[in-house]
Design a protein around this motif. Structure first.
Motif, PDB file in Angstrom:
ATOM      1  N   LYS A 124       0.798  -1.223   0.000  1.00  0.00           N
ATOM      2  CA  LYS A 124       0.000   0.000   0.000  1.00  0.00           C
ATOM      3  C   LYS A 124       0.834   1.278   0.000  1.00  0.00           C
ATOM      4  O   LYS A 124       0.289   2.354  -0.195  1.00  0.00           O
ATOM      5  N   GLN A 125       2.122   1.177   0.223  1.00  0.00           N
ATOM      6  CA  GLN A 125       2.930   2.382   0.315  1.00  0.00           C
ATOM      7  C   GLN A 125       4.346   2.094  -0.175  1.00  0.00           C
ATOM      8  O   GLN A 125       4.923   1.063   0.158  1.00  0.00           O
ATOM      9  N   VAL A 126       4.905   3.005  -0.975  1.00  0.00           N
ATOM     10  CA  VAL A 126       6.263   2.864  -1.473  1.00  0.00           C
ATOM     11  C   VAL A 126       6.988   4.185  -1.287  1.00  0.00           C
ATOM     12  O   VAL A 126       6.372   5.237  -1.053  1.00  0.00           O
ATOM     13  N   MET A 152       0.473  15.220  -4.902  1.00  0.00           N
ATOM     14  CA  MET A 152       0.697  15.104  -6.344  1.00  0.00           C
ATOM     15  C   MET A 152       0.360  13.691  -6.805  1.00  0.00           C
ATOM     16  O   MET A 152       0.611  12.717  -6.087  1.00  0.00           O
ATOM     17  N   ALA A 153      -0.209  13.579  -7.992  1.00  0.00           N
ATOM     18  CA  ALA A 153      -0.553  12.272  -8.551  1.00  0.00           C
ATOM     19  C   ALA A 153       0.716  11.543  -8.999  1.00  0.00           C
ATOM     20  O   ALA A 153       1.667  12.158  -9.486  1.00  0.00           O
ATOM     21  N   ILE A 197      -1.228   5.220 -10.076  1.00  0.00           N
ATOM     22  CA  ILE A 197      -0.988   4.232  -9.013  1.00  0.00           C
ATOM     23  C   ILE A 197      -1.231   4.794  -7.619  1.00  0.00           C
ATOM     24  O   ILE A 197      -1.379   4.038  -6.664  1.00  0.00           O
ATOM     25  N   GLY A 198      -1.269   6.132  -7.483  1.00  0.00           N
ATOM     26  CA  GLY A 198      -1.479   6.706  -6.161  1.00  0.00           C
ATOM     27  C   GLY A 198      -1.138   8.175  -6.120  1.00  0.00           C
ATOM     28  O   GLY A 198      -1.180   8.869  -7.144  1.00  0.00           O
ATOM     29  N   LYS A 199      -0.800   8.648  -4.924  1.00  0.00           N
ATOM     30  CA  LYS A 199      -0.479  10.063  -4.739  1.00  0.00           C
ATOM     31  C   LYS A 199       0.649  10.201  -3.725  1.00  0.00           C
ATOM     32  O   LYS A 199       0.935   9.284  -2.941  1.00  0.00           O
ATOM     33  N   PHE A 205      -6.195   3.627  -0.579  1.00  0.00           N
ATOM     34  CA  PHE A 205      -7.096   4.778  -0.518  1.00  0.00           C
ATOM     35  C   PHE A 205      -8.351   4.435   0.291  1.00  0.00           C
ATOM     36  O   PHE A 205      -8.821   3.297   0.297  1.00  0.00           O
ATOM     37  N   ASP A 206      -8.910   5.472   0.944  1.00  0.00           N
ATOM     38  CA  ASP A 206     -10.205   5.361   1.621  1.00  0.00           C
ATOM     39  C   ASP A 206     -10.991   6.644   1.347  1.00  0.00           C
ATOM     40  O   ASP A 206     -10.624   7.426   0.459  1.00  0.00           O
TER      41      ASP A 206
END
Length: 299
Positions: free
Chosen positions: A132-134, A148-149, A157-159, A176-177
């Motif tokens: 879930k996090q990098v 930022m996207a 893939i995330g922000k 994400f939630d």
């Protein structure tokens, strides 16, 4: 000289005479051997065979052991060569995949016209939230800021969740939630319209994003593409997020929702693009000054 000594001497002389005679007889040209010669030849052959058989057996055993040792060493060398070949093959495959990913990112970078792309590489994954996090190798010094996207050549893939001077933490879409929702647009290819909604979270069981529509739509076909709408004020418009897999309602039957399959693979990430929300303009300060000068001259 006693009788016994004379008898012994006579026996010795007689034996020498017989031996010389036999030697001379054996040296003569004959087609066949005598019975005595055949007897001694057979006895000598059997004796030689009896003595040589164990020696030959031991020699064969030693040769077999040497052969097994040589085979073992050759097998070890072959195993080492095979392991090295497999390592080289793996490295070549990794380089090929890396090159393909970088080429795709380059094309994606060139296709982004309205926003400044910042290329970065994944350097770590969070141990407590592995999928879930990098962490990327770019930070505030490179112009990166929170929210930022982050995209790949396949899609979003995330922000950026937090940014330090030289690295940044990226929250992936599967983390994400409702507090990290994304305003999205579903392109309806049949009638050319659009359906508006928000990505409100991630379904762990289905491994798909949850999209809630802002209103009820009569028909939203499966397979339609989902893009960021830019209405939320955080993410720019037009970033690909995924495709509609199923359209249904929530557990109360009041809200129309859809399950969205993400376009990007969030498990195998190496290189990404951070999309700067600051729009790129074609006018520089010098251009502005020139325009002002021209205006003054016209006046």
């Amino acid at each position: 000289m006693s009788f016994f000594r004379r008898k012994r001497l006579f026996s010795i002389l007689l034996g020498l005479i017989i031996m010389v005679g036999l030697i001379g007889y054996s040296l003569s040209d004959r087609d066949e051997l005598s019975a005595v010669e055949e007897f001694f030849q057979d006895v000598f052959g059997w004796t030689q065979q009896a003595f040589l058989a164990p020696f030959n057996y031991i020699t064969k055993v030693v040769d077999n052991i040497d052969g097994m040792i040589n085979m073992y060493h050759e097998n070890q060398v072959l195993k080492e060569n095979l392991a090295q070949y497999q390592r080289v093959l793996y490295e070549v495959q990794e380089l090929r995949n890396d090159n393909e990913e970088l080429m795709a990112l380059l094309k994606k970078t060139e296709s982004i016209r309205d926003y400044t792309p910042i290329q970065a590489s994944i350097i770590a994954r969070s141990p407590e939230q592995w999928f879930k996090q990098v962490t990327i190798n770019k930070g505030k010094q490179d112009g990166i800021s929170q929210d930022m996207a982050v995209i790949t050549a396949d899609g979003m893939i995330g922000k950026i969740q937090s940014a330090s001077q030289f690295t940044s933490s990226v929250l992936l879409l599967n983390g994400f939630d409702r507090s990290n929702r994304i305003a999205v647009t579903v392109m309806l290819t049949e009638d050319g319209g659009e359906a508006q909604g928000f990505i409100m979270g991630f379904n762990e069981e289905r491994e798909q994003l949850i999209l809630e529509f802002t209103e009820y739509y009569d028909e939203i076909p499966e397979g339609e593409s989902v893009f960021s709408s830019g209405l939320g004020g955080i993410f720019p418009r037009g970033l690909e997020i995924g495709t509609i897999e199923e359209v249904t309602t929530d557990q109360y039957g009041l809200t129309q929702i859809a399950y969205v399959q993400p376009s990007a693979d969030m498990e195998n990430l190496n290189h990404v693009i951070v999309v700067d929300r600051t729009m790129v303009t074609d006018h520089t300060p010098d251009d502005t000054e020139d325009d002002d000068d021209k205006s003054e001259e016209e006046d």
